[in-house]
Motif scaffolding. Sequence first.
Motif, short mmCIF file in Angstrom:
data_model
loop_
_atom_site.label_atom_id
_atom_site.label_comp_id
_atom_site.label_asym_id
_atom_site.label_seq_id
_atom_site.Cartn_x
_atom_site.Cartn_y
_atom_site.Cartn_z
N GLU A 1 -59.81 15.06 -57.78
CA GLU A 1 -58.79 16.19 -57.74
C GLU A 1 -58.91 16.73 -59.16
OE1 GLU A 1 -55.04 14.04 -56.89
OE2 GLU A 1 -55.81 13.60 -54.68
N GLU A 2 -59.09 16.14 -60.17
CA GLU A 2 -59.33 16.69 -61.48
C GLU A 2 -60.48 17.60 -61.60
OE1 GLU A 2 -60.90 15.02 -65.74
OE2 GLU A 2 -59.62 13.49 -64.74
N VAL A 3 -61.73 17.02 -61.13
CA VAL A 3 -62.70 18.13 -60.98
C VAL A 3 -62.65 19.23 -60.09
CG1 VAL A 3 -65.30 18.02 -60.37
CG2 VAL A 3 -64.36 16.18 -61.51
N LEU A 4 -61.62 19.07 -59.11
CA LEU A 4 -61.41 20.20 -58.23
C LEU A 4 -60.82 21.24 -59.02
CD1 LEU A 4 -61.44 21.54 -55.18
CD2 LEU A 4 -59.15 20.47 -54.99
N GLN A 5 -59.69 20.82 -59.82
CA GLN A 5 -58.91 21.73 -60.43
C GLN A 5 -60.03 22.40 -61.59
OE1 GLN A 5 -55.90 22.62 -59.52
NE2 GLN A 5 -56.35 20.96 -57.95
N ASP A 6 -60.71 21.80 -62.27
CA ASP A 6 -61.51 22.38 -63.17
C ASP A 6 -62.65 23.40 -62.46
OD1 ASP A 6 -60.54 20.85 -65.04
OD2 ASP A 6 -62.37 19.25 -64.85
N VAL A 7 -63.18 23.00 -61.36
CA VAL A 7 -63.86 23.83 -60.43
C VAL A 7 -63.12 25.19 -60.29
CG1 VAL A 7 -64.80 24.22 -58.27
CG2 VAL A 7 -65.43 22.14 -59.55
#
Length: 176
Positions: A44-50
């Motif tokens: 989820e954290e990486v998704l937001q960064d993406v």
Amino acid sequence: MQQDALILELQNGNQRAFERIYHLYSESTYGIIYSIVRDESIAEEVLQDVFLKIWDKAPSYNSNKGRFFTWILNIARNAAIDKIRSKSFKNNQQNLTSDNFVDILEAKTNFSEAVDAIGLKKYVKALKPVCKKLIDYLFFKGYTQKETSEELDMPLGTVKTRNRICIDKLRAMVIK
């Protein structure tokens, strides 16, 4: 709104277009990220960064270089791989629970699910087994070519050559 117009609006900084893009692509993007990091909160954290990168880099997207969805998936894949190679991720993984080992073992059998999540299943099925293995390690598990070479007990040069050949075959099938 047609996809080309939606992308153009995103490139012009339209927040509603960004929200629509997020709605259209976040679920499949999360799937790719999760297949690499194998942790919901990190995914989820990486998704937001993406999606922040998508917002920031939208003007650099060029439809002549590839499909928009492919562009998004490349950003997601690279971000997920960067995350698992980061020092903080590696430190957190030193104390894995037994549940993670079960997930890791199950992940080795979920290649077809990962491929189907992005609509490539019918194309990958047509590839030779060695191509399936290489694509699984390099693109879905986030291994480097060197790590894939070691895992498959195959010379690094062979991994590089076969990867290029496999991707060319896959590209030819998708473009048809």
